[in-house]
Design a protein around this motif. Structure first.
Motif, PDB file in Angstrom:
ATOM      1  N   VAL A   1      44.041  35.090  38.819  1.00 39.00           N
ATOM      2  CA  VAL A   1      42.687  35.846  39.252  1.00 39.00           C
ATOM      3  C   VAL A   1      43.275  37.112  40.234  1.00 39.00           C
ATOM      4  CG1 VAL A   1      42.662  34.515  41.582  1.00 39.00           C
ATOM      5  CG2 VAL A   1      40.553  35.791  40.616  1.00 39.00           C
ATOM      6  N   SER A   2      42.797  38.266  39.535  1.00 40.54           N
ATOM      7  CA  SER A   2      42.892  39.474  40.001  1.00 40.54           C
ATOM      8  C   SER A   2      42.153  39.930  41.396  1.00 40.54           C
ATOM      9  CB  SER A   2      42.998  40.661  39.141  1.00 40.54           C
ATOM     10  OG  SER A   2      43.582  41.767  39.400  1.00 40.54           O
ATOM     11  N   VAL A   3      42.671  40.231  42.326  1.00 37.98           N
ATOM     12  CA  VAL A   3      41.894  40.233  43.753  1.00 37.98           C
ATOM     13  C   VAL A   3      42.163  41.560  44.257  1.00 37.98           C
ATOM     14  CG1 VAL A   3      41.468  39.418  45.906  1.00 37.98           C
ATOM     15  CG2 VAL A   3      42.006  37.687  43.962  1.00 37.98           C
ATOM     16  N   GLY A   4      41.041  42.344  44.593  1.00 43.34           N
ATOM     17  CA  GLY A   4      41.329  43.639  45.242  1.00 43.34           C
ATOM     18  C   GLY A   4      40.690  43.456  46.892  1.00 43.34           C
ATOM     19  N   PHE A   5      41.553  43.949  47.786  1.00 42.27           N
ATOM     20  CA  PHE A   5      41.173  44.080  49.082  1.00 42.27           C
ATOM     21  C   PHE A   5      41.505  44.955  49.803  1.00 42.27           C
ATOM     22  CE2 PHE A   5      45.499  43.256  49.015  1.00 42.27           C
ATOM     23  CZ  PHE A   5      46.313  43.399  50.138  1.00 42.27           C
ATOM     24  N   ASN A   6      40.839  45.256  51.019  1.00 40.31           N
ATOM     25  CA  ASN A   6      41.000  46.140  51.854  1.00 40.31           C
ATOM     26  C   ASN A   6      41.691  45.489  53.330  1.00 40.31           C
ATOM     27  OD1 ASN A   6      38.689  44.868  53.343  1.00 40.31           O
ATOM     28  ND2 ASN A   6      37.378  46.636  52.876  1.00 40.31           N
ATOM     29  N   PHE A   7      41.863  46.307  54.295  1.00 44.51           N
ATOM     30  CA  PHE A   7      42.779  45.631  55.431  1.00 44.51           C
ATOM     31  C   PHE A   7      41.952  44.413  56.242  1.00 44.51           C
ATOM     32  CE2 PHE A   7      44.766  45.524  59.434  1.00 44.51           C
ATOM     33  CZ  PHE A   7      46.143  45.729  59.292  1.00 44.51           C
TER      34      PHE A   7
ATOM     35  N   GLN B   1      46.777  37.689  41.789  1.00 49.48           N
ATOM     36  CA  GLN B   1      47.266  38.996  41.981  1.00 49.48           C
ATOM     37  C   GLN B   1      46.710  39.807  42.875  1.00 49.48           C
ATOM     38  OE1 GLN B   1      47.618  40.341  37.682  1.00 49.48           O
ATOM     39  NE2 GLN B   1      49.809  39.468  37.487  1.00 49.48           N
ATOM     40  N   LEU B   2      47.212  40.355  43.925  1.00 45.31           N
ATOM     41  CA  LEU B   2      46.516  41.057  45.058  1.00 45.31           C
ATOM     42  C   LEU B   2      46.804  42.480  44.860  1.00 45.31           C
ATOM     43  CD1 LEU B   2      47.623  38.778  47.998  1.00 45.31           C
ATOM     44  CD2 LEU B   2      45.441  38.618  46.548  1.00 45.31           C
ATOM     45  N   TRP B   3      45.666  43.421  45.357  1.00 43.75           N
ATOM     46  CA  TRP B   3      45.956  44.776  45.031  1.00 43.75           C
ATOM     47  C   TRP B   3      44.934  45.316  46.128  1.00 43.75           C
ATOM     48  CZ3 TRP B   3      48.635  46.274  40.720  1.00 43.75           C
ATOM     49  CH2 TRP B   3      48.816  45.254  39.836  1.00 43.75           C
ATOM     50  N   GLU B   4      45.726  46.143  47.109  1.00 45.44           N
ATOM     51  CA  GLU B   4      45.054  46.868  48.333  1.00 45.44           C
ATOM     52  C   GLU B   4      44.603  47.924  47.668  1.00 45.44           C
ATOM     53  OE1 GLU B   4      45.649  47.678  53.051  1.00 45.44           O
ATOM     54  OE2 GLU B   4      47.343  47.481  51.543  1.00 45.44           O
TER      55      GLU B   4
ATOM     56  N   VAL C   1      37.790  39.806  41.322  1.00 44.33           N
ATOM     57  CA  VAL C   1      36.912  39.860  42.689  1.00 44.33           C
ATOM     58  C   VAL C   1      37.486  40.965  43.629  1.00 44.33           C
ATOM     59  CG1 VAL C   1      38.466  38.095  43.678  1.00 44.33           C
ATOM     60  CG2 VAL C   1      36.135  38.373  44.609  1.00 44.33           C
ATOM     61  N   GLY C   2      36.652  41.505  44.448  1.00 41.59           N
ATOM     62  CA  GLY C   2      37.210  42.565  45.543  1.00 41.59           C
ATOM     63  C   GLY C   2      36.536  42.269  46.732  1.00 41.59           C
ATOM     64  N   PHE C   3      37.044  42.637  47.564  1.00 39.62           N
ATOM     65  CA  PHE C   3      36.712  42.631  49.114  1.00 39.62           C
ATOM     66  C   PHE C   3      36.343  44.250  49.657  1.00 39.62           C
ATOM     67  CE2 PHE C   3      38.751  38.670  48.567  1.00 39.62           C
ATOM     68  CZ  PHE C   3      38.214  37.524  49.152  1.00 39.62           C
ATOM     69  N   VAL C   4      35.281  44.493  49.803  1.00 38.45           N
ATOM     70  CA  VAL C   4      34.632  45.921  49.954  1.00 38.45           C
ATOM     71  C   VAL C   4      33.810  46.008  51.294  1.00 38.45           C
ATOM     72  CG1 VAL C   4      34.958  46.220  47.412  1.00 38.45           C
ATOM     73  CG2 VAL C   4      32.711  45.742  48.266  1.00 38.45           C
TER      74      VAL C   4
END
Length: 313
Positions: free
Chosen positions: A93-99, A123-126, A143-146
């Motif tokens: 699962v490819s995951v985007g995230f912020n701080f 897999q994490l992507w900031e 999925v992303g954390f926005v």
């Protein structure tokens, strides 16, 4: 060569008895004998030697057995892999995230995911929120954390927590020793801001809070990268902005974080994913996320002294 012939041969090789092998496979003994004969015709050599007193493998049969076990084992693993993927027990699962997500949300979520679905990898992507939303719409992220609820019907979202925005300045800035800065005062000093497309919700929270206070930001520079923002703020008498989470933890920049008041700009953190996406690995990740909450932002206790350096970027 039919796969069932390999299975029948291995049963004979393990049991060394046609009756027991046939019972194990739920076959009639004549049917099992026929399958072995067909297999031997295809291979072109005798694999099993049978007399009235003994059933044993020939040297060719011993060699054939090793490869047959490997092939049957690979097939079983392929079936298990397919079932695991279908049930969300394996895959990526490819995951985007912020701080803030990386600080407060992802650690317990990934721990739960590893416990419940050990074969699902993340897999994490900031990235900032704007690029995350774009990547979600382009199928580059699962999925992303926005910041802010995405304003498109193509994405579903779940609110996770709320936290304030603070000002960040260099220690020599005139406001570095302040306990707080009112939004009205921001019109008196130049600041660094990012382009709205990088993080629309955070941009709007800052700009709208200033407007509600009756002033307008004096934007001296637009810098999109958080680390570059910290460098610019450290080098020039400019004011920057950061989430309270980043301001508390990014100490390497040696900046001072000062609270904003009247009103306080706030950010709501959301998890977002494509509407209608029913992929098992995404469902496994979202289940782990739900099981790890609720999430809250608790502001740290202030340290004594007006010269307290609070990191930011």
């Amino acid at each position: 060569m039919e796969f069932r012939y390999l299975v029948s041969f291995l049963a004979i090789a393990e049991e060394l008895h046609f009756g027991r092998a046939a019972a194990r496979l739920h076959l009639a003994q004549p049917s099992l004998s026929q399958q072995l004969q067909r297999l031997e015709r295809e291979v072109g050599v005798e694999l099993v030697s049978r007399t009235s007193h003994e059933v044993r493998l020939t040297p060719a049969g011993e060699a054939f057995r090793k490869e047959a076990e490997r092939l049957v084992g690979q097939a079983a693993r392929a079936v298990e892999a397919a079932k695991a993927a279908a049930q969300g027990r394996s895959g990526t699962v490819s995951v985007g995230f912020n701080f803030p997500a990386g600080l407060s949300v992802l650690p317990p979520t990934l721990a739960r995911l590893a416990a419940d679905h050990p074969k699902v990898q993340a897999q994490l992507w900031e990235r900032r929120s704007g690029p995350q939303v774009e990547a979600l719409l382009n199928d580059e992220l699962d999925v992303g954390f926005v910041y802010g609820r995405p304003r498109t019907a193509q994405l579903e979202s779940r609110e996770l927590l709320s936290l304030p925005v603070v000002a960040v300045v260099a220690p020599r800035h005139p406001w570095a020793r302040r306990e707080s800065i009112s939004m009205l005062e921001l019109g008196e000093r130049p600041c660094v801001l990012f382009r709205r497309g990088q993080s629309p919700a955070m941009h709007d929270a800052i700009v709208h809070a200033a407007a509600r206070a009756g002033t307008e930001l004096v934007v001296a520079e637009e810098v999109d990268d958080p680390l570059a923002t910290a460098v610019v703020v450290a080098a020039r008498p400019l004011l920057g902005f950061a989430s309270a989470a980043r301001a508390v933890r990014a100490g390497s920049q040696g900046l001072v974080a000062v609270a904003l008041t009247g009103p306080v700009p706030r950010l709501n953190l959301y998890a977002a994913w494509r509407a209608g996406d029913t992929s098992p690995v995404l469902e496994a990740f979202l289940a782990s996320l739900a099981a790890s909450g609720p999430f809250t932002w608790r502001e740290p206790d202030p340290e004594p002294g007006p010269d307290r350096l609070s990191p930011a970027s």
